[in-house]
Scaffold this motif. Structure first.
Motif, PDB file in Angstrom:
ATOM      1  N   UNK A 103      -2.724   1.206  -3.904  1.00 38.67           N
ATOM      2  CA  UNK A 103      -1.640   0.225  -3.872  1.00 38.67           C
ATOM      3  C   UNK A 103      -0.560   0.570  -4.890  1.00 38.67           C
ATOM      4  N   UNK A 104       0.645   0.095  -4.628  1.00 38.22           N
ATOM      5  CA  UNK A 104       1.707   0.171  -5.632  1.00 38.22           C
ATOM      6  C   UNK A 104       1.333  -0.763  -6.779  1.00 38.22           C
ATOM      7  N   UNK A 163       3.638  -8.143  -9.735  1.00 39.11           N
ATOM      8  CA  UNK A 163       2.535  -7.259 -10.129  1.00 39.11           C
ATOM      9  C   UNK A 163       1.344  -7.631  -9.250  1.00 39.11           C
ATOM     10  N   UNK A 164       0.889  -6.683  -8.415  1.00 39.99           N
ATOM     11  CA  UNK A 164      -0.155  -6.979  -7.440  1.00 39.99           C
ATOM     12  C   UNK A 164      -1.513  -7.237  -8.085  1.00 39.99           C
ATOM     13  N   UNK A 165      -1.839  -6.506  -9.133  1.00 42.33           N
ATOM     14  CA  UNK A 165      -3.100  -6.715  -9.844  1.00 42.33           C
ATOM     15  C   UNK A 165      -2.853  -7.848 -10.835  1.00 42.33           C
ATOM     16  N   UNK A 166      -2.922  -9.080 -10.351  1.00 40.26           N
ATOM     17  CA  UNK A 166      -2.533 -10.249 -11.123  1.00 40.26           C
ATOM     18  C   UNK A 166      -3.288 -10.338 -12.445  1.00 40.26           C
ATOM     19  N   UNK A 168       0.818  -1.204   0.000  1.00 38.61           N
ATOM     20  CA  UNK A 168       0.000   0.000   0.000  1.00 38.61           C
ATOM     21  C   UNK A 168       0.855   1.259   0.000  1.00 38.61           C
ATOM     22  N   UNK A 169       0.362   2.293  -0.658  1.00 36.96           N
ATOM     23  CA  UNK A 169       1.069   3.569  -0.683  1.00 36.96           C
ATOM     24  C   UNK A 169       1.138   4.186   0.710  1.00 36.96           C
ATOM     25  N   UNK A 170       0.072   4.076   1.464  1.00 34.39           N
ATOM     26  CA  UNK A 170       0.017   4.581   2.833  1.00 34.39           C
ATOM     27  C   UNK A 170      -0.206   3.386   3.757  1.00 34.39           C
ATOM     28  N   UNK A 171       0.705   3.140   4.675  1.00 35.31           N
ATOM     29  CA  UNK A 171       0.617   1.965   5.547  1.00 35.31           C
ATOM     30  C   UNK A 171      -0.493   2.061   6.584  1.00 35.31           C
ATOM     31  N   UNK A 172      -0.971   3.266   6.850  1.00 34.34           N
ATOM     32  CA  UNK A 172      -1.989   3.464   7.875  1.00 34.34           C
ATOM     33  C   UNK A 172      -3.382   3.237   7.295  1.00 34.34           C
ATOM     34  N   UNK A 173      -4.109   2.196   7.742  1.00 35.81           N
ATOM     35  CA  UNK A 173      -5.453   1.947   7.203  1.00 35.81           C
ATOM     36  C   UNK A 173      -6.499   2.957   7.666  1.00 35.81           C
TER      37      UNK A 173
END
Length: 127
Positions: A39-40, A49-52, A25-30
């Motif tokens: 997300x990256x 690649x996260x978006x498989x 995630x770009x920001x770790x704080x949910x």
């Protein structure tokens, strides 16, 4: 229990499921709700690649449903059976617990879903 290389580590920390060296995630704080699902594209360490595939994380909705049901049932059992509150108060507790856990469940559902398809590989390096 929570050491690098385990699925639980990746799920709870939100790190790349393949190398577990970088947050997905770009920001770790949910709790920053406007950036909760940003997300990256790829892991900078292993290149995963996260978006498989297109719309990959739509499947995480089913995981989210299961997590929300578990939280709701647990909240009901604790408030109604253990504490002995009225039925009306028990349902208020369910709604409050679901609202409080909302940002965490969103991320946990995505983390669980991607970890169902990608396994940890300690030898994986950026290609």
């Amino acid at each position: 229990m929570l050491k690098k290389g385990s699925k639980l580590y990746s799920i709870l920390t939100g790190t790349c499921p393949k190398c577990q060296n970088e947050s997905m995630y770009l920001d770790k704080n949910p709790l920053h709700l406007n950036k909760i699902l940003k997300m990256h594209e790829n892991c900078s360490h292993c290149g995963l690649h996260y978006q498989i595939e297109p719309s990959f994380f739509y499947g995480a909705m089913y995981v989210s449903y299961g997590l929300n049901v578990a939280i709701g049932v647990a909240a009901f059992i604790i408030s109604f059976l253990f504490i002995g509150s009225s039925l009306k108060i028990a349902f208020i507790v369910i709604i409050a617990s679901l609202l409080i856990s909302f940002p965490f469940v969103l991320r946990w559902a995505r983390n669980i879903y991607i970890n169902m398809f990608v396994s940890y590989d300690p030898k994986n390096k950026l290609k």
